[in-house]
Scaffold this active site. Sequence first.
Site, PDB file in Angstrom:
ATOM      1  N   ASP A  74      84.860  62.064  29.235  1.00 59.01           N
ATOM      2  CA  ASP A  74      85.993  62.265  28.336  1.00 59.01           C
ATOM      3  C   ASP A  74      87.118  61.323  28.720  1.00 59.01           C
ATOM      4  O   ASP A  74      87.871  61.588  29.655  1.00 59.01           O
ATOM      5  CB  ASP A  74      86.473  63.717  28.411  1.00 59.01           C
ATOM      6  N   HIS A  89      88.656  67.602  18.979  1.00 62.43           N
ATOM      7  CA  HIS A  89      88.622  66.642  20.069  1.00 62.43           C
ATOM      8  C   HIS A  89      87.460  65.682  19.850  1.00 62.43           C
ATOM      9  O   HIS A  89      86.511  65.993  19.129  1.00 62.43           O
ATOM     10  CB  HIS A  89      88.453  67.400  21.393  1.00 62.43           C
ATOM     11  N   CYS A 115      92.752  61.190  20.941  1.00 67.00           N
ATOM     12  CA  CYS A 115      91.422  61.195  21.539  1.00 67.00           C
ATOM     13  C   CYS A 115      90.449  60.297  20.800  1.00 67.00           C
ATOM     14  O   CYS A 115      89.560  59.710  21.395  1.00 67.00           O
ATOM     15  CB  CYS A 115      90.884  62.604  21.633  1.00 67.00           C
TER      16      CYS A 115
END
Lengths: 341, 671
Positions: free
Chosen positions: B483, B467, B423
Amino acid sequence: MAGSLMKGARARAQSWLFRPGKLEAGEVFLHRRRIYILPNKAGVAFALLLLVLLIGSINYTLGLGFGLTFLAGAIGVVDMVLTYRNLAHLYLRSTRVPDVFAGEEARVELLVTNRSRRDRFALRVDFPTSAAGKSQGIAHTIDVPAGESSAVRLALAADKRGVLQAPRVRILTRFPLGLFTSWCYWAPDAQVIVYPAPEAVPAPLPMAGRPGDLAGGGPGNDDFAGIRNYQPGDPLRHMAWRQIARLDLKLGGTLATKQFEGGARHDVVLDFHQLPASLDVELRLARMTRWVLEAERRALPYAFRLGALSLAAGNGPAHQATCLRALALFGLPPSTQGAAR
Amino acid sequence: MTGLRALLRGVSVMSRDKSDTLLLLGSTLLVLIPHSLHLPVWVSLLCLATLSWRALITLGGRRMPSSILVLPLAGAAMLGVLQTYHTILGKDPGVAMLVMLVAFKMLEMHARRDLFVVVFLCFFLTLTNFFYSQTIGMGLMTGLAVLALLTTQLSFQYAGRVPPLRRRVGTAAMVLALAAPLALVMFVVFPRVQGPLWGMPSDARASRTGLSDDMSPGNVSSLAQSEAVVFRAHFNGATPEQPRLYWRAIVLGHFDGRTWTRTAAGTPNGSPGAPVLALRGPALHYDITLEPLNTRWLYALDMPRRAPDLGANPARMSPEVELSSAAAVDMRLRYDAVSYLDYTYQGGTDLPDAARWLQLPPGANPRTLAAGQALVQQGDPLARVQTVLRRFRSEPFVYTLEPPLLGANPVDQFLFGTRAGFCEHYSSAFVVLMRAAGVPARVVTGYQGGETNPVDGYLTVRQSDAHAWAEVWLSQRGWVRVDPTAAVAPERIQRSLASAIPPRAPFGIDGLGELINFSTNRDGWLAQLRYHLSAVNNGWNQWVLNYTPDRQRNLVRSLTTGLFNWRSAGLLAASALLLWSAYLLRVRRRSDPIDALYSALCKRLAQQGAPRRLDEGPTAYAARLASANFPPARHQAIAAFLRHYSAYRYGPGAPAPHLYTTMKSLLAQCR
């Protein structure tokens, strides 16, 4: 100076706190009001430990540390209750103390009875150190299982003739964890009659009439003169066993004693006043004591005269005890004599 | 097992001193074992050797070593601690010294007082265990150690007969059982003070892994391996579904070509002191129990209404909506929070400090910059965002925990070369592209998702849920969360990390993974067991480890209103009185059972026409009864009974054993 002051203050505080009360006859129940309990040195150290644990737990915010601290604290509280319960609700009784001679040790026998369902462990029984700081006797440690009794014999030095009152007894326990000391005091109504110490170098027995007969020594009263009814105090060796065996006691038979005659001629008369007045009273008493023992050893009947007491010639344990007791109590104020049973 | 039993049997027949000493050694060992988890190996081994030496001395009946031998040894051990830790101050060396002190104390125990010294030191050592672990297991271990210590202390107190070990353990367990309720009450009501009382040594709390204040390739994925719990959340009401659980923590605005950091702490001019938030929709109320991570960051669901109320350690909310406390959270912290999933953040037509969110290091990652600038042709910023996301989705990007290493210009290398990342790679590349395209953007790190425990309803967020995502500012709509990882690996967001990344075979053995890795399967009995354990653990944390002054106040308040009104107070007082009088009645003096038998006999004989006269003692009575008209058997029984009685009452010595039963049977014959 300061030390003696401290000691005096301590003694006064002790007598105020623990009230050396009256003598307690019969069985004594350890009610909770009689029981003292205080943390001992280990207990104080444990309290410090608790404080350290608490501070550690707070400072480092240890949740489990709080748990441990409180658990330890609760264990201390539980120990306090259990120590108290190890002592409370016991029953105390003293049994008759056998007479002793001065210079010997009296054995004061105490009976601790446990009528509860819990075993009691590690009870220390002693005569506590007196205010003068003198320790008396040795402590004994006993266990008293549930429903049973344990006896403790505490030695007590008998220095002087007369009536020796057993001092206050202390029963003390630290069981189960040793953090608290629980104790109680008990003044048992137990007296010991202390006979005068017999004279070390025996003087010859005073024989009435025939003082030269001393060397004969043996039983001079061996002329059998018949049988009479048993009277308490007759020596066992004079019992008419053959006659006794023929009779059934349950059917109204009585014990019989052989009677001897002729012995009267050799009668020993132990008379205090016949002794030279120049001698010390205690020495005269000591000599009388020796003579009583000697006459008894040789089974010679002896008459006994001491002060107002005048006993006809006799012999046997009861006669001996009467004589020795009279010697023990001679010239003592009646208040102390009254205590003697 | 049989060996142990034989050893125990051997212990039971050996002398009192020996068995007591071995017991003390055993309980000390029990206290020291958990310490071996954190102590240097040589300290543990030295302690073990010392205790074994002491055990051998005891078993062999040999003399203790002289202090000339022990003292230099102990001194050398202390020097060893200094050598290992380079200090003797502080928590770890202190504990090591204490452990060895106890071990060496064993070699010079002489008086009974020394026993107390060792036992009390062991209690303290048990407490120091909690510096390192406060799990339920440690709690149980502690209980066991305390039981052993109590048994030892008890064993040393016996004077005469010593019951078998089993009975002694039973007695100690009874003490513990009696103490436990009292300890519980004290635990709940004893006034709590918020620690620390004084400044703690710096090593009092070890720092742990967690989100850091910066982000470079690799540091979020390193967290993904950790199953450590970050916090647990409990919602008043339904837990929102997984894809909406964005736990916001840190906003990163400054990029140096490789690493993202927060923008300068001093707020640049024009930046408002508080975020401009327009919150809509239903409010979500929940509480969070944060594990002590030794950082100042607090976590809240996107978007929190305000900073939580932490009492002594005030929390604040930055303009970027980062929640933090004034001091690092070094103990488990519980706070209430309110969030809204639907919001507008800094909506309007103008972003006053837009320059901060457009910063890019000049010259770094040139290909990415060029690609971003190419996007500017698409007039609408939203369209630029969608183009990039579409690109992530359509091109062969791979979501992986083990991306290839990146050299200089890592974003270029990632976007145009390796195309494999975690991520942090995606969010970083996305934000750089956006900034190059003239859209204010920034990286947000935090946690995403979490695992709901069906047993107690708590949502557990672990380090593996760490994250990084992005926020872009769009005119009118304000800061909008984007995202990019969701574009590449939607299952990461939909479900969890484990479902997005194929499990690696542990130890290289295929199939073992299915056996061990049961976390994805919610229905297996192992999973159920795990949920239950986790719920118990959470309860433990909530009520045992995190019973704070605050919590105590609330509990006491609810108790006082619920319990201590007049009626219940009266009821309590009455029942206390009843219990007390029951106790007093129970301990009333019991008459001597032998006396009771005697009076029973007298009563029975009176019924048979031969009452005892008041002036008669047992002997005189017996003499008179001898002439009574009774059958011979009864005569004998009566005579024996009275003989026993007068011996008991007036004779010397302790009563004969079984006197009561003997006399009772004699009494039975007197009818």
